[in-house]
Design a protein around this motif. Structure first.
Motif, PDB file in Angstrom:
ATOM      1  N   VAL A 169       1.313   8.875  -0.420  1.00 34.46           N
ATOM      2  CA  VAL A 169       2.107  10.094  -0.313  1.00 34.46           C
ATOM      3  C   VAL A 169       2.306  10.635  -1.723  1.00 34.46           C
ATOM      4  CG1 VAL A 169       4.258  11.112   0.501  1.00 34.46           C
ATOM      5  CG2 VAL A 169       3.334   9.123   1.663  1.00 34.46           C
TER       6      VAL A 169
ATOM      7  N   ALA B 280       7.982   4.820   7.395  1.00 40.11           N
ATOM      8  CA  ALA B 280       7.520   4.444   6.052  1.00 40.11           C
ATOM      9  C   ALA B 280       7.190   5.696   5.235  1.00 40.11           C
ATOM     10  CB  ALA B 280       6.296   3.530   6.152  1.00 40.11           C
ATOM     11  N   MET B 281       6.585   6.677   5.892  1.00 44.51           N
ATOM     12  CA  MET B 281       6.257   7.940   5.212  1.00 44.51           C
ATOM     13  C   MET B 281       7.533   8.624   4.720  1.00 44.51           C
ATOM     14  SD  MET B 281       3.135   9.219   5.003  1.00 44.51           S
ATOM     15  CE  MET B 281       1.498   8.702   5.470  1.00 44.51           C
TER      16      MET B 281
ATOM     17  N   SER C 129       3.768   9.637  -6.955  1.00 47.20           N
ATOM     18  CA  SER C 129       3.073   9.173  -5.762  1.00 47.20           C
ATOM     19  C   SER C 129       3.587   7.823  -5.309  1.00 47.20           C
ATOM     20  CB  SER C 129       1.574   9.070  -6.046  1.00 47.20           C
ATOM     21  OG  SER C 129       1.336   8.101  -7.044  1.00 47.20           O
ATOM     22  N   ALA C 130       3.394   7.551  -4.027  1.00 48.65           N
ATOM     23  CA  ALA C 130       3.803   6.265  -3.466  1.00 48.65           C
ATOM     24  C   ALA C 130       2.677   5.739  -2.600  1.00 48.65           C
ATOM     25  CB  ALA C 130       5.061   6.440  -2.625  1.00 48.65           C
TER      26      ALA C 130
ATOM     27  N   ALA D 100       8.949   6.794   1.827  1.00 50.34           N
ATOM     28  CA  ALA D 100       8.187   7.048   0.588  1.00 50.34           C
ATOM     29  C   ALA D 100       8.530   8.426   0.015  1.00 50.34           C
ATOM     30  CB  ALA D 100       6.691   6.943   0.870  1.00 50.34           C
ATOM     31  N   MET D 101       8.646   9.413   0.901  1.00 53.14           N
ATOM     32  CA  MET D 101       9.008  10.765   0.440  1.00 53.14           C
ATOM     33  C   MET D 101      10.404  10.754  -0.193  1.00 53.14           C
ATOM     34  SD  MET D 101       7.702  13.072   3.588  1.00 53.14           S
ATOM     35  CE  MET D 101       5.981  13.206   4.046  1.00 53.14           C
ATOM     36  N   HIS D 102      11.280   9.996   0.434  1.00 54.38           N
ATOM     37  CA  HIS D 102      12.649   9.851  -0.056  1.00 54.38           C
ATOM     38  C   HIS D 102      12.631   9.296  -1.492  1.00 54.38           C
ATOM     39  CE1 HIS D 102      16.883   9.476   1.091  1.00 54.38           C
ATOM     40  NE2 HIS D 102      16.921   8.316   0.482  1.00 54.38           N
TER      41      HIS D 102
ATOM     42  N   SER E 233       0.299  -3.527   7.121  1.00 48.51           N
ATOM     43  CA  SER E 233      -0.996  -2.839   7.116  1.00 48.51           C
ATOM     44  C   SER E 233      -2.047  -3.722   6.455  1.00 48.51           C
ATOM     45  CB  SER E 233      -0.933  -1.534   6.329  1.00 48.51           C
ATOM     46  OG  SER E 233       0.066  -0.717   6.817  1.00 48.51           O
TER      47      SER E 233
ATOM     48  N   TYR F 270       5.051  17.943  -0.412  1.00 50.96           N
ATOM     49  CA  TYR F 270       4.543  16.587  -0.185  1.00 50.96           C
ATOM     50  C   TYR F 270       3.119  16.662   0.349  1.00 50.96           C
ATOM     51  CZ  TYR F 270       9.329  14.794  -0.483  1.00 50.96           C
ATOM     52  OH  TYR F 270      10.577  14.449  -0.904  1.00 50.96           O
TER      53      TYR F 270
ATOM     54  N   THR G 239       8.358   3.911  -6.777  1.00 53.47           N
ATOM     55  CA  THR G 239       8.547   3.944  -5.321  1.00 53.47           C
ATOM     56  C   THR G 239       8.442   2.565  -4.678  1.00 53.47           C
ATOM     57  OG1 THR G 239       6.228   4.543  -5.224  1.00 53.47           O
ATOM     58  CG2 THR G 239       7.820   6.329  -4.978  1.00 53.47           C
TER      59      THR G 239
ATOM     60  N   ARG H 287       5.155   3.624  10.891  1.00 49.28           N
ATOM     61  CA  ARG H 287       4.361   4.405   9.939  1.00 49.28           C
ATOM     62  C   ARG H 287       5.112   5.673   9.541  1.00 49.28           C
ATOM     63  NH1 ARG H 287       0.966   8.695  10.467  1.00 49.28           N
ATOM     64  NH2 ARG H 287      -0.563   8.942   8.817  1.00 49.28           N
TER      65      ARG H 287
ATOM     66  N   SER I 208       9.044   1.052   3.986  1.00 48.41           N
ATOM     67  CA  SER I 208       7.766   1.356   3.336  1.00 48.41           C
ATOM     68  C   SER I 208       7.094   0.077   2.836  1.00 48.41           C
ATOM     69  CB  SER I 208       7.961   2.359   2.197  1.00 48.41           C
ATOM     70  OG  SER I 208       8.855   1.856   1.248  1.00 48.41           O
TER      71      SER I 208
ATOM     72  N   LEU J  64       1.247   3.482   0.399  1.00 48.90           N
ATOM     73  CA  LEU J  64       1.722   2.928   1.668  1.00 48.90           C
ATOM     74  C   LEU J  64       0.574   2.169   2.316  1.00 48.90           C
ATOM     75  CD1 LEU J  64       3.776   5.794   3.323  1.00 48.90           C
ATOM     76  CD2 LEU J  64       4.600   3.545   2.659  1.00 48.90           C
ATOM     77  N   GLY J  65       0.120   1.139   1.681  1.00 47.08           N
ATOM     78  CA  GLY J  65      -1.021   0.407   2.211  1.00 47.08           C
ATOM     79  C   GLY J  65      -2.269   1.237   2.069  1.00 47.08           C
ATOM     80  N   ASN J  66      -2.816   1.685   3.202  1.00 45.27           N
ATOM     81  CA  ASN J  66      -4.065   2.452   3.157  1.00 45.27           C
ATOM     82  C   ASN J  66      -3.849   3.936   2.883  1.00 45.27           C
ATOM     83  OD1 ASN J  66      -5.525   0.178   3.768  1.00 45.27           O
ATOM     84  ND2 ASN J  66      -5.299   0.482   5.973  1.00 45.27           N
TER      85      ASN J  66
ATOM     86  N   TRP K 181       5.926  -2.013   5.949  1.00 47.64           N
ATOM     87  CA  TRP K 181       4.744  -1.351   6.505  1.00 47.64           C
ATOM     88  C   TRP K 181       3.499  -1.655   5.659  1.00 47.64           C
ATOM     89  CZ3 TRP K 181       2.414   0.809  10.410  1.00 47.64           C
ATOM     90  CH2 TRP K 181       1.307   1.622  10.186  1.00 47.64           C
ATOM     91  N   ARG K 182       3.673  -1.608   4.351  1.00 50.00           N
ATOM     92  CA  ARG K 182       2.540  -1.856   3.448  1.00 50.00           C
ATOM     93  C   ARG K 182       1.973  -3.271   3.664  1.00 50.00           C
ATOM     94  NH1 ARG K 182       3.898  -1.708  -2.746  1.00 50.00           N
ATOM     95  NH2 ARG K 182       4.681   0.347  -2.242  1.00 50.00           N
TER      96      ARG K 182
END
Lengths: 102, 395
Positions: A32, B63-64, A24-25, B67-69, B45, A41, B108, B60, B38, A27-29, B41-42
Motif C-alpha cells: 500500500v 490489514a489494508m 509505503s507499507a 496499513a493505510m492508517h 500470507s 492511497y 508501518t 485482508r 496487518s 502486506l505480504g504479497n 495478515w503478512r
C-alpha cells in the motif's frame, strides 16, 4: 537531476527510484502506498510489490526487467513494456522519480 | 497470535499452529483487538494459511485499512515534527513512534493507536496549543477531565474525524510512579535518526526497552498491550544489541528489576525475544522456580482477553503484587491502579475496583471462581516456542 514530470518518457536506460514524497507499507504479497503530495492511497499486487522493492534504491529500468524475467515466467519484450507502463503510472502519481537516462 | 510477534517466527511452527485447529475467528478478533491485523495478515500470507474465503477477505481488508492508517500516521508525524521544529521545540518520539523508526525495518511495521511525543517541560503546553492551530483538537471531555491534572501528558489531541491521535508528554510516566529516574536521563542519551528526509530524536534503545518493560508491567499491570510489548522487546533486542550489563544496572538503579523481569520473561516465552538466562537471573524476584512458573502461568492466561483470564480484579491485583513485589522493590505504597485511567473506569472487564457491596453469596461465588481460576492457571500448558528453539530455564 531528477524528474517527477509525468510526461517524462521512461526508457530501458532510465534510472528510476521511489520518490521521497511517498510512504509505503508491505502486506505480504501486496503493498500500500500513500502519496504525500496528493494524499492518495494506491495498492499494488505481488509483481508490482517486487518492482517497488527494487525501486527503494536507484535502479535502471533494464535491470528491473532482468530481475522480473528471471523470477517470473514472462518474455523480456513483454516484460519491458509492462514494466515501463507500470513505472509511467507510478510517475504520473508522483510515487517515483526519473533520475536521467544512462 | 504471539508467533506473529517474533522477529523471525518459524514457518513450520506457524503452520503447525494453524493446522492444530485453532479458532481462526478468535485469531482475527484478537488481531484486531491488538491492532496487529496487518502483521498477522503478512505472516499468514507468507505461510499460505488457509483461512476460508470470508475470513480471508475480512482480514485482508482490515490489514489494508490498518496499513493505510499507519501510512497516515507517518505523514502526520512528519508534519507535526516540522511544525514544532519551526518553533524550536525539541521532540523525543516515545513508544511506538520512536520504535517505528529505530527497532523496525519500516515505520508501518509498528502498528500504533496514537503518537506519543515527549516535549521538554516548559514547552509542553506551547506545543499542545500550537498543534491546535494545525487542525488537531481536544474534545471537551478530555479537557474537562481532572484526571489529567497530574497526568504525564496533556489532554489527547485528535485530527480529522478523530481516528488519529497524539499525546504531548512532558514526563515519561505519571507522577505517582515509584521508579527512580528522571526524564532528563532520557533526553541526555537520546539519539538522532534520519527518516523521510528529516531528523527525529528517539530514546536510547536501553531506555526504549526499559520503558516498554515498565509501561507493560506497571502501567498496564501485565494486562493490556501484550502483543505489542513483547514484539517491541524482541525487535529492540534484535536490532540494537542491548548491553545487558548496563540494562541490569539501570533496572536496579530505577527500582524496576521485577517489572523488567516479568516483561522480558514473557517476551522470551511468547515472542522468542533473545533475552539471556543470565539477565533473567539478575532481574528475577527472590522466589523459587516453582513459584515463578506458577505466576508466569497466571500472566500467560491473562495477557490476551480470554475466557480463561482471571475472573476477579481483586485477585488480579494481589497476584500482580506477589509477582512485582512492590515493597521489596522499594515502591512503597505506589500502585498502578491508583493512577491508571483504565482501572478508574472500572477495570478491563468493567469490574469495579471499589469495595464491593455484593451479598455474601455473591462473594462466596466469586471466591470459588477465583480458586477455580488458580487451579486452572496452574495447569496451563506453556505455549510452543515461536522460533522452534528451546531455552534453558533460569533457576
Amino acid at each position: 537531476m531528477s524528474s517527477s514530470n509525468p510526461r517524462h518518457a521512461i526508457s530501458p536506460a532510465s534510472m528510476v527510484a521511489a520518490s521521497s514524497d511517498q510512504v509505503s507499507a508491505s502486506l505480504g504479497n501486496e503493498t500500500v502506498l500513500l502519496s504525500m503530495e496528493s494524499a492518495m492511497y494506491y495498492g499494488i499486487d505481488s509483481v508490482g510489490s517486487r518492482i517497488w522493492e527494487l525501486l527503494q534504491e536507484p535502479i535502471r529500468v533494464s535491470q528491473i526487467r532482468d530481475v522480473i524475467t528471471s523470477e517470473y515466467d514472462v518474455d523480456a519484450e513483454r516484460c519491458e513494456a509492462d514494466v515501463i507502463a507500470f513505472l509511467q503510472r507510478l510517475l504520473a502519481s508522483g510515487l517515483i522519480e526519473v533520475r536521467g537516462d544512462f | 497470535m504471539f508467533f506473529t510477534a517474533a522477529v523471525s517466527p518459524s514457518d513450520s511452527a506457524l503452520r503447525q499452529a494453524l493446522n492444530a485447529g485453532i479458532d481462526l475467528d478468535e485469531l482475527c478478533v484478537l488481531a484486531e483487538h491488538e491492532k496487529a491485523v496487518s502483521i498477522v495478515w503478512r505472516h499468514l500470507s507468507r505461510v499460505g494459511g488457509e483461512l476460508g474465503t470470508d475470513r480471508h477477505q475480512r482480514l485482508r481488508q482490515s490489514a489494508m485499512v490498518s496499513a493505510m492508517h499507519m501510512l497516515r500516521y507517518q505523514t502526520l508525524l512528519r508534519d507535526t515534527i516540522d511544525l514544532l521544529a519551526a518553533e524550536d521545540i525539541d521532540v523525543l518520539l516515545l513508544k511506538g513512534a520512536g520504535l517505528a523508526f529505530t527497532a523496525y525495518p519500516l515505520f508501518t511495521d509498528r502498528p500504533m493507536g496514537d503518537l506519543d511525543l515527549l516535549i521538554r517541560s516548559p514547552n509542553g503546553f506551547r506545543a499542545w496549543t500550537l498543534l491546535q492551530t494545525a487542525g488537531w483538537f481536544a474534545s471537551d471531555v478530555e479537557i474537562e477531565s481532572k484526571r489529567f491534572s497530574n497526568h504525564h501528558h496533556f489532554p489527547r489531541l485528535a485530527i480529522g474525524n478523530g481516528v488519529y491521535q497524539v499525546e504531548i508528554h512532558d514526563r515519561v510516566l505519571p507522577d505517582e510512579h515509584p521508579f527512580r529516574f528522571t526524564v532528563d536521563e532520557f533526553w541526555a542519551r537520546a539519539l538522532n535518526v534520519e527518516a523521510n528526509g528529516r531528523s527525529f530524536r528517539v530514546p536510547h534503545p536501553m531506555h526504549q526497552l526499559w520503558h516498554a518493560c515498565v509501561h507493560f508491567a506497571w502501567s498496564h499491570q501485565m494486562q493490556w498491550g501484550s502483543w505489542r510489548t513483547f514484539r517491541d522487546a524482541a525487535w529492540i533486542i534484535e536490532k540494537s544489541g542491548i548491553d545487558w550489563k548496563e540494562f541490569i544496572a539501570f533496572a536496579r538503579k530505577t527500582l524496576a528489576t521485577t517489572c523488567c523481569f516479568w516483561t522480558l520473561r514473557l517476551a522470551r516465552r511468547l515472542a522468542g525475544a533473545q533475552v539471556p538466562d543470565s539477565t533473567l537471573d539478575c532481574l528475577r524476584p527472590p522466589y523459587s522456580r516453582w513459584m515463578v512458573d506458577q505466576l508466569e502461568r497466571h500472566f500467560l492466561a491473562s495477557v490476551l482477553p480470554s475466557v480463561n483470564s482471571c475472573p476477579s480484579a481483586g485477585l488480579t491485583q494481589r497476584l500482580w503484587e506477589i509477582a512485582v513485589m512492590p515493597r521489596w522493590s522499594g515502591h512503597g505504597r505506589a500502585r498502578p491502579w491508583h493512577v491508571s485511567d483504565r482501572w478508574r473506569r472500572g477495570g478491563p472487564d468493567g469490574e469495579s475496583n471499589r469495595p464491593s457491596n455484593a451479598s455474601l453469596t455473591a462473594r462466596i461465588r466469586k471466591a470459588k471462581a477465583g480458586a477455580a481460576y488458580l487451579v486452572r492457571a496452574s495447569r496451563l500448558a506453556v505455549p510452543m516456542d515461536p522460533l522452534g528453539q528451546t531455552f534453558a530455564e533460569a533457576e
